[in-house]
Design an enzyme around this catalytic site. Structure first.
Site, PDB file in Angstrom:
ATOM      1  N   HIS A 200      47.236  59.739  41.169  1.00  0.00           N
ATOM      2  CA  HIS A 200      48.383  60.649  41.122  1.00  0.00           C
ATOM      3  C   HIS A 200      49.608  60.073  41.801  1.00  0.00           C
ATOM      4  CE1 HIS A 200      45.495  63.649  39.587  1.00  0.00           C
ATOM      5  NE2 HIS A 200      46.550  63.884  38.833  1.00  0.00           N
ATOM      6  N   GLU A 442      39.600  67.758  29.088  1.00  0.00           N
ATOM      7  CA  GLU A 442      39.532  66.554  29.916  1.00  0.00           C
ATOM      8  C   GLU A 442      38.141  66.338  30.508  1.00  0.00           C
ATOM      9  OE1 GLU A 442      42.437  66.826  33.092  1.00  0.00           O
ATOM     10  OE2 GLU A 442      42.150  68.974  33.307  1.00  0.00           O
ATOM     11  N   ASP A 466      41.593  62.136  32.964  1.00  0.00           N
ATOM     12  CA  ASP A 466      40.275  62.594  33.409  1.00  0.00           C
ATOM     13  C   ASP A 466      39.231  62.431  32.319  1.00  0.00           C
ATOM     14  OD1 ASP A 466      40.417  63.371  36.129  1.00  0.00           O
ATOM     15  OD2 ASP A 466      41.759  64.992  35.543  1.00  0.00           O
ATOM     16  N   CYS A 513      48.479  64.822  27.095  1.00  0.00           N
ATOM     17  CA  CYS A 513      49.399  64.751  28.232  1.00  0.00           C
ATOM     18  C   CYS A 513      48.923  63.742  29.280  1.00  0.00           C
ATOM     19  CB  CYS A 513      49.618  66.124  28.854  1.00  0.00           C
ATOM     20  SG  CYS A 513      48.108  66.866  29.471  1.00  0.00           S
TER      21      CYS A 513
END
Ligand code: PEP
Ligand code: MG
Length: 602
Positions: A200, A442, A466, A513
């Site tokens: 992240h 995901e 993920d 996304c």
């Protein structure tokens, strides 16, 4: 591998995490000693100072537990036991009792009292001959410094440094919350020892448009404050003390890149439509409400993923309904008439809020995260659902649940949403009753039950970051196995295909996304697989739009059909590269890519 040439230039290669080139002085982010003010206190302040100390101890415990969690994720901390010792020290009643006594009897403030007790404790153990106790002294110093940083409220390991000028930040690791708190006016780039492209911190750097390199192994120990550096986030190369020759070459490359950027800017206001006329929705991922302005500037069709957890990582406390409503509304209004997909809280994994007490877990990516957390912390979830619903009165807001693993979670979440709708009606607060609700796909189980999930939502958004991690059992944060993190793996392509098929049968649209959508090489493949929407960091929108506009959907479909039948991801990747290079050769222009690092001199 680092290499140093005769001129003193050091070149280190890591993982390119966020594109762009930056040049500036290095700022090494390390633990600075806390600044303790020696102010005395009066009687009325005694209880609040003791409370402040207790609070700092609790917060430090959570912080240390987070380190342990990172250890479990295998990204660099070598010895778990050290943190067990740290936790024991934080629980030691002597520290708290003796400090409280000084606060009460000597009128010392919490920082002074705790600092003195910690110093005495450390000195006593450090003076012993036994190496075991001397090491424990170092542990006490380490962990008590963390408490003192909190009490001092100044820069330290848990607080962002006060940057005075633009710098390239070098550190062992950067947490998402630290990254989110840095003053971005002064951050030219990031370079970290650990991390991977889909961590992240890397994603956030990309969103912020800040060049970044991760996985540089020991860069933080090799450089010093103030050294000049050139960081290339396209290739993952960092040059410390760059030579005139390197600067000259980069000057040439920069001119070439500017030309490409100028050409991309020309299609900014054009739609993302394929050569054979299919409109693709190209939206932006954002982490902070303030980023909404960059969405339109980039030429995106709204927001495809608003990672709301960053609201919970910043600030002095958890955002209440009004604060969340204000943030969501601001984004909805800025993007109008385009859509904004607000994802409900995906806390856990590698994102921990200092304001939420979450227990230590051995496998946080498989643990109490996202929708699982929200379905147990119902008040927190309701507050967010109400805020999102209320924001839907001000624009084209859609709501999306992360980490859905099966139908039951969706049913429970939708039931809470229905309760929130009823409350808002009762309270006379407006919202869009037709608001679209979606699920992120995901987790492999979600792919397999996608046709059942489709009956409870209006869209799917595939979170490839993920999905790849869980399908291939590759920790997305671990740079040691980053080479096995393979978006073109047959299992990943099949999962996307199955999701699209399930959505199509139910009349739903599907977006992507995850970071896969922001790779120009993989975009034709995704379009060929039948994806309707791509959502990428704002800075990546022009490139992806260029690829979409150069692509024929029938050709992409043929390619995807071929790819779905291949046993090896490597072969698919190499053909995907050839395909993308043919469509948009300018994006892969060798002149815009620098030479490989020089070989180490003898
Ligand atoms: C993903 O997993 O692909 C995704 C978009 O969510 P995040 O990266 O926030 O986990
Ligand atoms: Mg995800």
């Amino acid at each position: 591998m680092p290499s140093q040439n005769r001129s003193g230039e050091l070149v280190v290669r890591g993982v390119a995490a966020s594109p762009g080139v930056s040049r500036g002085k290095i700022f090494v982010l390390t633990d600075e000693p806390p600044r303790i003010d020696q102010r005395g206190i009066d009687e009325t302040e005694i209880e609040s100072e003791i409370q402040r100390l207790e609070q700092a101890l609790v917060e430090t415990r959570i912080e240390v537990q987070n380190f342990q969690r990172r250890l479990a994720e295998g990204i660099g901390v070598k010895d778990a036991a050290i943190f067990e010792v740290h936790l024991l020290i934080l629980e030691d009643p002597v520290l708290l009792n003796e400090s409280s006594r000084r606060i009460r009897e000597q009128g010392q403030n919490a920082g002074t009292a705790f600092g003195e007790v910690a110093r005495q404790y450390t000195e006593m153990l450090g003076a012993l001959d036994d190496p075991f106790f001397r090491e424990r002294a170092a542990d006490i110093r380490d962990v008590t410094q963390r408490v003192l940083h909190r009490l001092a409220g100044g820069p330290g390991p848990t607080r962002p440094p006060l940057l005075q000028e633009p710098v390239i930040i070098v550190s062992h690791d950067l947490t998402p919350s630290m990254t989110a708190q840095l003053d971005r006016r002064f951050v030219l780039g990031f370079a970290t020892d650990v991390g991977s492209r889909t961590s992240h911190t890397a994603i956030l750097a990309k969103s912020l448009g800040i060049p970044a390199i991760v996985g540089l192994h020991s860069i933080s120990a090799q450089v010093a404050n103030g050294q000049p550096a050139l960081l290339d986030g396209h290739t993952g190369l960092i040059f410390i003390n760059p030579t005139d020759q390197t600067l000259f070459e980069y000057g040439q490359l920069a001119r070439r890149r500017v030309q490409i950027e100028e050409r991309l800017a020309e299609i900014r206001d054009q739609p993302a439509v394929t050569l054979d006329g299919t409109r693709v929705v190209l939206s932006a991922n954002i982490e902070l409400a303030e980023d909404a302005s960059s969405v339109r500037e980039a030429g995106a069709d709204g927001v495809g993923l608003f990672r709301t957890e960053y609201l919970f990582l910043q600030g002095k406390s958890l955002p209440d309904e009004e604060a969340q409503y204000a943030a969501y509304r601001m984004v909805a209004e800025a993007c109008k008439p385009n859509a904004v997909i607000i994802r409900t809280l995906d806390i856990g994994g590698d994102k921990f809020s200092p304001h939420l007490q979450m227990p230590h877990e051995v496998n946080p990516s498989l643990g109490w995260r996202a929708i699982r957390f929200c379905l147990q912390e119902k008040d927190l979830f309701r507050t967010q659902l109400r805020a999102i619903l209320r924001a839907s009165a001000h624009g084209e807001v859609k709501l999306m649940y992360p980490m859905v693993s099966g139908v039951d979670e969706l049913i429970q979440a939708n039931a809470l949403l229905a309760e929130c709708r009823a409350e808002l009606v009762r309270d006379g607060l407006p919202f869009n009753p037709e608001i679209e609700v979606g699920a992120m796909i995901e987790i492999p189980s979600a792919v397999l039950v996608a046709r059942h999930l489709a009956r409870h939502v209006q869209f799917f958004s595939i979170g490839t970051n993920d999905l790849i991690q869980y399908s291939l059992a590759i920790d997305r944060l671990n740079d040691r196995i980053a080479h096995l993190y393979e978006p073109t793996h047959p299992a990943v392509l099949q999962s996307i295909h199955l999701t699209v098929e399930a959505a199509r049968s139910a009349g739903l649209w599907v977006g992507v996304c995850g970071e896969m959508a922001s790779d120009p090489v993989l975009v034709p493949l995704l379009l060929g697989l039948g994806v309707n929407e791509l959502s990428v960091a704002a800075a990546g929108v022009p490139r992806i739009k260029h690829v979409v506009r150069a692509c024929r959907l029938d050709e992409a479909r043929e390619f995807a059909h071929w790819a779905l039948n291949q046993p090896s991801g490597a072969e698919v990747l190499s053909r995907a590269e050839a395909f993308a290079h043919r469509l948009t050769p300018d994006l892969f222009d060798p002149l815009s890519t620098p030479k490989p690092p020089p070989a180490p001199s003898a």
